[in-house]
Design an enzyme around this catalytic site. Structure first.
Site, PDB file in Angstrom:
ATOM      1  N   TYR A  29     -60.145  80.299  23.740  1.00 50.52           N
ATOM      2  CA  TYR A  29     -60.369  81.019  22.476  1.00 50.52           C
ATOM      3  C   TYR A  29     -60.246  82.508  22.737  1.00 50.52           C
ATOM      4  CZ  TYR A  29     -62.241  76.903  20.148  1.00 50.52           C
ATOM      5  OH  TYR A  29     -62.382  75.677  19.576  1.00 50.52           O
ATOM      6  N   SER A  30     -59.659  83.213  21.796  1.00 55.25           N
ATOM      7  CA  SER A  30     -59.673  84.671  21.913  1.00 55.25           C
ATOM      8  C   SER A  30     -61.046  85.156  21.483  1.00 55.25           C
ATOM      9  CB  SER A  30     -58.632  85.283  20.990  1.00 55.25           C
ATOM     10  OG  SER A  30     -57.352  84.885  21.400  1.00 55.25           O
ATOM     11  N   CYS A 209     -50.642  87.656  17.723  1.00 52.34           N
ATOM     12  CA  CYS A 209     -51.616  86.613  18.055  1.00 52.34           C
ATOM     13  C   CYS A 209     -51.766  85.679  16.865  1.00 52.34           C
ATOM     14  CB  CYS A 209     -52.960  87.244  18.418  1.00 52.34           C
ATOM     15  SG  CYS A 209     -54.130  86.022  19.071  1.00 52.34           S
ATOM     16  N   GLU A 249     -49.576  86.417  22.315  1.00 47.80           N
ATOM     17  CA  GLU A 249     -50.490  85.313  22.628  1.00 47.80           C
ATOM     18  C   GLU A 249     -50.557  84.389  21.401  1.00 47.80           C
ATOM     19  OE1 GLU A 249     -54.134  85.605  25.163  1.00 47.80           O
ATOM     20  OE2 GLU A 249     -55.017  85.540  23.166  1.00 47.80           O
ATOM     21  N   TYR A 251     -50.506  80.172  19.866  1.00 49.53           N
ATOM     22  CA  TYR A 251     -51.009  78.847  20.255  1.00 49.53           C
ATOM     23  C   TYR A 251     -50.637  77.796  19.228  1.00 49.53           C
ATOM     24  CZ  TYR A 251     -54.554  81.254  17.460  1.00 49.53           C
ATOM     25  OH  TYR A 251     -55.184  82.020  16.518  1.00 49.53           O
TER      26      TYR A 251
END
Ligand code: A2P
Length: 251
Positions: A29-30, A209, A249, A251
């Protein structure tokens, strides 16, 4: 700015069904806060966790077998619960600490706003030796206004630092792009492409992100804009990567 959560070993939620006796696999997790945490005492870390609910298309009933293990564990946790965590891991999203006046262009979809929320706290809320003197520009894509995250904090920065913070929202299910389709972050980037390209040419850092799926659309947009400007996008991208201006980044 990531943390890993091998979630608790309690029998009810923490055991990996595929490896009896072992905890669940690591989830990344960020973190949405800086090292000082939201109370500025260094004792907390904030996460931006989305809990999805699935419905069986045939019966229309909720299908809990598809529930995300870690998101539900975190969302169901109570104050005082112990959570095993490790991190941070990864260096792509680090801020350029050597230059407090750098321009930061931040592109987020959904919970991908997490690291940028932390950056902006560092830039505008925290008392740090090298005070931020540059420009921070956030492009945030969410489905509709109800899904905006940290909007109050960001709106405050606009009021307090109008010359240093820009905030553009792409509300995909409320607004249309110029072609009549959904308004996505790449459409907002295109709208401001002249300025974005100029800033990149001047050394700005650009961060992405969020959803992995956003990158192809963004790359296509940037390529198209570059061509219109008579520039070679592949070459430009190579340079941006080489200069460490390009941070992704997803996901
Ligand atoms: P939409 O879901 O309306 O297609 P999420 O809430 O799923 O994290 O998504 C955040 C935002 O990213 C939503 O507005 C979503 O739009 C949008 N989105 C979905 N796919 C893409 C894509 N390929 N490129 C850019 N934005 C996207």
């Amino acid at each position: 700015m990531e943390a890993m959560f091998p979630i608790g070993k309690d029998k009810v939620m923490g055991e990996n069904p595929k490896k009896p006796g072992a905890p669940h696999n690591v989830r990344l997790y960020s973190i949405a806060s800086t090292r000082y945490g939201d109370s500025f005492d260094g004792k907390t870390a904030s996460l931006c966790v989305r809990r999805a609910v699935y419905y069986d298309p045939e019966t229309g009933k909720e299908d809990s077998s598809k529930n995300g293990v870690c998101s539900n564990y975190l969302c169901n946790s109570k104050p005082g619960d112990k959570i095993q965590l490790t991190g941070p891991s990864g260096k792509v999203m680090l801020l350029p600490e050597d230059d407090p006046n750098a321009t930061h262009i931040m592109i987020a979809t959904g919970t991908g706003v997490a690291p940028f929320r932390a950056y902006l706290r560092r830039m505008f809320m925290e008392s740090v030796p090298k005070r931020f003197g540059g420009l921070a520009w956030l492009f945030l894509g969410v489905a509709n206004a109800d899904n905006l995250l940290y909007d109050d904090e960001f709106s405050n920065y606009i009021r307090e630092y109008p010359n240093q913070f820009r905030y553009d929202k792409a509300l995909s299910r409320e607004h249309k792009n110029t072609k009549g389709g959904k308004m996505y972050v790449q459409d907002k980037i295109e709208e401001y492409s002249d300025e974005v390209f100029k800033l990149l040419d001047g050394g700005a850092h650009i961060y992405f992100c969020g959803l992995k799926g956003m990158m192809p659309g963004i790359q296509e947009t940037l390529k198209r804009v570059a061509e219109q400007r008579g520039e070679d996008w592949d070459e430009k991208l190579k340079q941006l990567k080489k200069n460490k201006q390009w941070h992704v980044e997803v996901y």
